[in-house]
Write a protein that holds these residues in place. Structure first.
Motif, PDB file in Angstrom:
ATOM      1  N   SER A 318       0.820  -1.181  -0.017  1.00 20.17           N
ATOM      2  CA  SER A 318      -0.106  -0.083  -0.019  1.00 20.17           C
ATOM      3  C   SER A 318       0.984   1.278   0.099  1.00 20.17           C
ATOM      4  CB  SER A 318      -0.840  -0.071   1.253  1.00 20.17           C
ATOM      5  OG  SER A 318      -1.757  -0.956   1.340  1.00 20.17           O
ATOM      6  N   VAL A 319       2.082   1.089   0.638  1.00 21.25           N
ATOM      7  CA  VAL A 319       2.724   2.336   0.675  1.00 21.25           C
ATOM      8  C   VAL A 319       4.307   2.058   0.585  1.00 21.25           C
ATOM      9  CG1 VAL A 319       3.467   3.941   2.611  1.00 21.25           C
ATOM     10  CG2 VAL A 319       1.289   3.100   2.599  1.00 21.25           C
ATOM     11  N   ILE A 320       4.892   3.362  -0.152  1.00 22.51           N
ATOM     12  CA  ILE A 320       6.349   3.361  -0.168  1.00 22.51           C
ATOM     13  C   ILE A 320       7.013   4.330   0.823  1.00 22.51           C
ATOM     14  CG2 ILE A 320       8.480   3.789  -1.327  1.00 22.51           C
ATOM     15  CD1 ILE A 320       6.907   3.016  -3.951  1.00 22.51           C
ATOM     16  N   ALA A 321       7.702   3.842   1.789  1.00 24.11           N
ATOM     17  CA  ALA A 321       8.491   5.010   2.747  1.00 24.11           C
ATOM     18  C   ALA A 321       9.767   4.696   2.769  1.00 24.11           C
ATOM     19  CB  ALA A 321       7.839   4.395   4.216  1.00 24.11           C
ATOM     20  N   THR A 322      10.616   5.226   3.976  1.00 24.97           N
ATOM     21  CA  THR A 322      11.966   5.103   3.713  1.00 24.97           C
ATOM     22  C   THR A 322      12.560   4.436   4.898  1.00 24.97           C
ATOM     23  OG1 THR A 322      12.006   7.323   5.235  1.00 24.97           O
ATOM     24  CG2 THR A 322      12.070   7.554   2.602  1.00 24.97           C
ATOM     25  N   ASP A 323      11.945   4.370   6.304  1.00 27.42           N
ATOM     26  CA  ASP A 323      12.655   3.974   7.477  1.00 27.42           C
ATOM     27  C   ASP A 323      14.061   4.850   7.566  1.00 27.42           C
ATOM     28  OD1 ASP A 323      13.104   2.421   9.758  1.00 27.42           O
ATOM     29  OD2 ASP A 323      13.625   0.901   8.820  1.00 27.42           O
ATOM     30  N   HIS A 324      13.813   6.121   7.329  1.00 29.68           N
ATOM     31  CA  HIS A 324      14.810   6.917   7.391  1.00 29.68           C
ATOM     32  C   HIS A 324      15.368   6.834   8.769  1.00 29.68           C
ATOM     33  CE1 HIS A 324      17.305  10.857   7.235  1.00 29.68           C
ATOM     34  NE2 HIS A 324      16.677  11.066   8.430  1.00 29.68           N
ATOM     35  N   ALA A 325      16.788   6.483   9.039  1.00 24.39           N
ATOM     36  CA  ALA A 325      17.313   6.323  10.428  1.00 24.39           C
ATOM     37  C   ALA A 325      18.781   6.569  10.320  1.00 24.39           C
ATOM     38  CB  ALA A 325      17.211   4.752  10.709  1.00 24.39           C
ATOM     39  N   PRO A 326      19.127   7.905  10.551  1.00 20.74           N
ATOM     40  CA  PRO A 326      20.541   8.359  10.317  1.00 20.74           C
ATOM     41  C   PRO A 326      21.467   7.663  11.581  1.00 20.74           C
ATOM     42  CG  PRO A 326      18.884  10.247  11.038  1.00 20.74           C
ATOM     43  CD  PRO A 326      18.348   8.974  10.845  1.00 20.74           C
ATOM     44  N   HIS A 327      22.536   7.611  11.232  1.00 17.97           N
ATOM     45  CA  HIS A 327      23.702   7.338  12.105  1.00 17.97           C
ATOM     46  C   HIS A 327      25.017   8.215  11.629  1.00 17.97           C
ATOM     47  CE1 HIS A 327      21.755   4.146  14.143  1.00 17.97           C
ATOM     48  NE2 HIS A 327      21.212   3.542  12.988  1.00 17.97           N
ATOM     49  N   LEU A 328      25.810   8.515  12.544  1.00 14.79           N
ATOM     50  CA  LEU A 328      26.996   9.066  12.312  1.00 14.79           C
ATOM     51  C   LEU A 328      27.950   8.038  11.253  1.00 14.79           C
ATOM     52  CD1 LEU A 328      28.131  11.054  15.214  1.00 14.79           C
ATOM     53  CD2 LEU A 328      26.845  11.796  13.323  1.00 14.79           C
ATOM     54  N   PRO A 329      28.863   8.446  10.636  1.00 18.48           N
ATOM     55  CA  PRO A 329      29.815   7.297   9.975  1.00 18.48           C
ATOM     56  C   PRO A 329      30.255   6.488  10.660  1.00 18.48           C
ATOM     57  CG  PRO A 329      30.006   9.515   8.776  1.00 18.48           C
ATOM     58  CD  PRO A 329      29.385   9.970  10.038  1.00 18.48           C
ATOM     59  N   VAL A 330      31.016   6.756  11.752  1.00 17.59           N
ATOM     60  CA  VAL A 330      31.687   6.164  12.816  1.00 17.59           C
ATOM     61  C   VAL A 330      31.008   4.917  13.446  1.00 17.59           C
ATOM     62  CG1 VAL A 330      31.354   7.454  14.759  1.00 17.59           C
ATOM     63  CG2 VAL A 330      33.425   6.280  14.712  1.00 17.59           C
ATOM     64  N   GLU A 331      29.626   5.371  13.418  1.00 13.84           N
ATOM     65  CA  GLU A 331      28.758   4.503  13.849  1.00 13.84           C
ATOM     66  C   GLU A 331      28.237   3.073  12.987  1.00 13.84           C
ATOM     67  OE1 GLU A 331      26.145   7.116  17.040  1.00 13.84           O
ATOM     68  OE2 GLU A 331      25.688   7.374  15.001  1.00 13.84           O
ATOM     69  N   LYS A 332      28.626   3.431  11.633  1.00 11.62           N
ATOM     70  CA  LYS A 332      28.359   2.319  10.659  1.00 11.62           C
ATOM     71  C   LYS A 332      29.552   1.581  10.271  1.00 11.62           C
ATOM     72  CE  LYS A 332      25.200   2.284   8.455  1.00 11.62           C
ATOM     73  NZ  LYS A 332      23.931   1.475   8.500  1.00 11.62           N
ATOM     74  N   GLU A 333      30.710   1.722  11.235  1.00 11.08           N
ATOM     75  CA  GLU A 333      31.892   0.836  10.961  1.00 11.08           C
ATOM     76  C   GLU A 333      31.718  -0.300  11.794  1.00 11.08           C
ATOM     77  OE1 GLU A 333      35.070   3.391  12.289  1.00 11.08           O
ATOM     78  OE2 GLU A 333      34.712   4.981  10.321  1.00 11.08           O
ATOM     79  N   GLY A 334      32.788  -1.400  11.428  1.00 15.04           N
ATOM     80  CA  GLY A 334      32.881  -2.649  11.971  1.00 15.04           C
ATOM     81  C   GLY A 334      32.085  -3.821  11.299  1.00 15.04           C
ATOM     82  N   SER A 335      32.233  -4.766  11.894  1.00 16.48           N
ATOM     83  CA  SER A 335      31.655  -6.089  11.563  1.00 16.48           C
ATOM     84  C   SER A 335      30.014  -6.073  11.317  1.00 16.48           C
ATOM     85  CB  SER A 335      31.741  -7.338  12.376  1.00 16.48           C
ATOM     86  OG  SER A 335      31.246  -7.202  13.717  1.00 16.48           O
ATOM     87  N   CYS A 336      29.499  -6.780  10.637  1.00 17.69           N
ATOM     88  CA  CYS A 336      27.949  -6.839  10.717  1.00 17.69           C
ATOM     89  C   CYS A 336      27.387  -6.853  11.928  1.00 17.69           C
ATOM     90  CB  CYS A 336      27.251  -7.900   9.820  1.00 17.69           C
ATOM     91  SG  CYS A 336      27.085  -9.438  10.410  1.00 17.69           S
ATOM     92  N   LEU A 337      27.967  -7.539  12.881  1.00 21.12           N
ATOM     93  CA  LEU A 337      27.108  -7.520  14.264  1.00 21.12           C
ATOM     94  C   LEU A 337      27.544  -6.389  14.985  1.00 21.12           C
ATOM     95  CD1 LEU A 337      28.530 -11.049  15.328  1.00 21.12           C
ATOM     96  CD2 LEU A 337      26.310 -10.380  14.276  1.00 21.12           C
ATOM     97  N   LYS A 338      28.372  -5.350  14.634  1.00 22.88           N
ATOM     98  CA  LYS A 338      28.636  -4.169  15.533  1.00 22.88           C
ATOM     99  C   LYS A 338      28.158  -2.904  14.791  1.00 22.88           C
ATOM    100  CE  LYS A 338      32.889  -6.173  17.762  1.00 22.88           C
ATOM    101  NZ  LYS A 338      34.492  -5.814  17.812  1.00 22.88           N
ATOM    102  N   ALA A 339      28.308  -2.882  13.507  1.00 23.55           N
ATOM    103  CA  ALA A 339      27.811  -1.559  12.759  1.00 23.55           C
ATOM    104  C   ALA A 339      26.308  -1.181  13.134  1.00 23.55           C
ATOM    105  CB  ALA A 339      28.019  -1.681  11.167  1.00 23.55           C
TER     106      ALA A 339
END
Length: 458
Positions: A318-339
């Motif tokens: 029914s809908v297209i949305a974003t789930d816009h969920a910002p993080h700082l670049p440093v918070e996106k680093e690491g393994s898939c279990l940590k990023a």
């Protein structure tokens, strides 16, 4: 920016979900007062005289597209408590720069929006700073179902339940609490559905085989199709038993699509949405973009993406949305279990979908239907989501012949990055109107605050 009492947007290609036509729109105050079909040749109502007298601001929109402003029913603007990532002011400015005129914000901030007092705080804050129209979901927990009856249905779009891993105590896994939320209100229940037990088992299995330093390619295997379907199907089963209005957020798999109701949108009890990133990316893109496209639920296979695209074309979702969920670049680093999971999208969501339309994946009218018309109908929003006389003048004027390359210089997210960085979109947002005010024009967002609280019709 808009100092005129009236504005005429003239000779644009007006795109509503049902059809497109060359026409003009007259804005009087906060509302659309008239819609003219065909090339504008004056008016017998005295409008021509007012234009000649300089009392109406005329925007020549020939060659441009005029759309109802997008309504994003799923964003995380991070306020209060997580404002190093984003806040209502910064992210709403990014929204209007992308043609998004209304947002509905999620409750997993700090403190979480799980009390009436914290819900009211967010409304007061948005009234002070939001460039876009706003509404806020109430967050359910295992122990706050007593508050259901106190929620104002004319102000709150629904109750958000996390049925998988979540922040703090927002995982709702008590069967008694779930039955209360599903059975004691006619409000819409919106869910993040991933089965925590399956996720945990998958994680333990891959750690035992490969160690804890797992690459991003493991993310969709840990948060698997099975984890999504098990939780979604359980929610649908309970909703059907209790007659609940259930909305499944961010569907990511082919299998889940079979759970949704068919028929007219107004008659559906079980509805679902798909997010921009699940329509644009697939698991092959992890090789290039890595953790920058790590979301929960995970981006999955090209086959899943194809099924989701078909579901949009066929009106299954029914809908297209974003789930816009910002993080700082440093918070996106690491393994898939940590990023951290999530990323910013609201400034580029409409442009991304129009790009897919240009490639023939969707029709432009379908994009407008899924990003403006349907969210307004699904959530029963008062006079928004359409270009109609008497509706609020929430509009996006698109230049189809002016490409936009995403760079750090034009990103408005507080976190300062985008998964689309370096991509050139085929179109650009020329102007955005919120409640009749020109809040964005030619790359600049107004410093004035014109966003309003959204009303809902029971």
């Amino acid at each position: 920016m808009n100092t005129f009492p009236s504005t005429l947007i003239r000779d644009a290609l007006i795109i509503n979900g049902d059809r497109s036509f060359i026409g003009s729109v007259l804005i009087e105050g906060q509302f659309i007062s008239q819609v003219f079909e065909g090339e504008f040749a004056g008016s017998d109502s005295g409008l021509s005289a007012r234009i000649a007298a300089g009392k109406v601001h005329v925007i020549n929109a020939s060659g441009m597209w005029l759309l109802p402003g997008a309504i994003d029913d799923q964003v995380h603007f991070r306020e209060p408590g997580l404002t190093h990532k984003g806040d209502i002011a910064s992210e709403s400015r990014a929204a209007v720069a992308g043609g998004v005129t209304t947002f509905m914000d999620m409750p997993n901030c700090k403190p979480q929006t799980t009390t009436l007092e914290d819900l009211e705080w967010k409304y007061r804050r948005a009234a002070e700073v939001s460039a876009a129209n706003y509404a806020f979901f109430f967050g359910g927990t295992n122990d706050n179902a007593d508050l259901i009856s106190q929620l104002d249905k004319s102000r709150v779009p629904g109750i958000k339940l996390f049925l998988g891993a979540s922040t703090g105590n927002m995982l709702v896994d008590d069967p008694a609490a779930l039955r209360r939320f599903f059975g004691e209100t006619d409000m819409l229940i919106a869910v993040h559905a991933e089965d925590e037990n399956i996720i945990r088992q998958n994680k333990e299995r891959y750690i035992s085989q490969y160690g804890e330093d797992l690459g991003i390619e493991f993310h969709p295997m840990i948060r698997s199709e099975e984890a999504c379907y098990a939780s979604s199907s359980a929610a649908v089963s309970l909703a059907r038993e209790l007659g609940t209005r259930l909305h499944l957020f961010h569907l990511s798999t082919r299998k889940e699509l079979s759970l949704l109701d068919g028929g007219l949108l107004r008659d559906r009890k079980i509805t679902g949405e798909v997010c921009v990133h699940h329509l644009w990316f697939c698991d092959l893109d992890y090789q290039i973009l890595g953790n920058n496209i790590k979301w929960n639920p995970a981006i999955k296979t090209a086959s899943d993406r194809s099924a989701l695209r078909k579901a949009v074309r066929d009106g299954v979702v029914s809908v297209i949305a974003t789930d816009h969920a910002p993080h700082l670049p440093v918070e996106k680093e690491g393994s898939c279990l940590k990023a951290a999971s999530g990323g910013p999208l609201v400034q580029h969501s409409l442009l991304a979908m129009l790009d897919l339309a240009a490639e023939g994946v969707f029709k432009r009218e379908k994009i407008v239907e899924m990003m403006a018309n349907n969210p307004a109908e699904l959530f029963r929003i008062d006079r928004r989501g359409f270009i109609r006389e008497g509706y609020y003048a929430d509009l996006a004027l698109v230049d189809p012949n002016k490409p936009l390359t995403v760079t750090k210089d034009n990103i408005l997210y507080k976190c300062g990055w985008s998964p689309f960085e370096g991509h050139t979109f085929k179109h650009s947002i020329l102007k955005t109107f919120v409640n009749g005010y020109e809040v964005y024009s030619d790359g600049r967002v107004s410093d004035e605050v014109h966003g309003m609280e959204v009303g809902f019709i029971s």
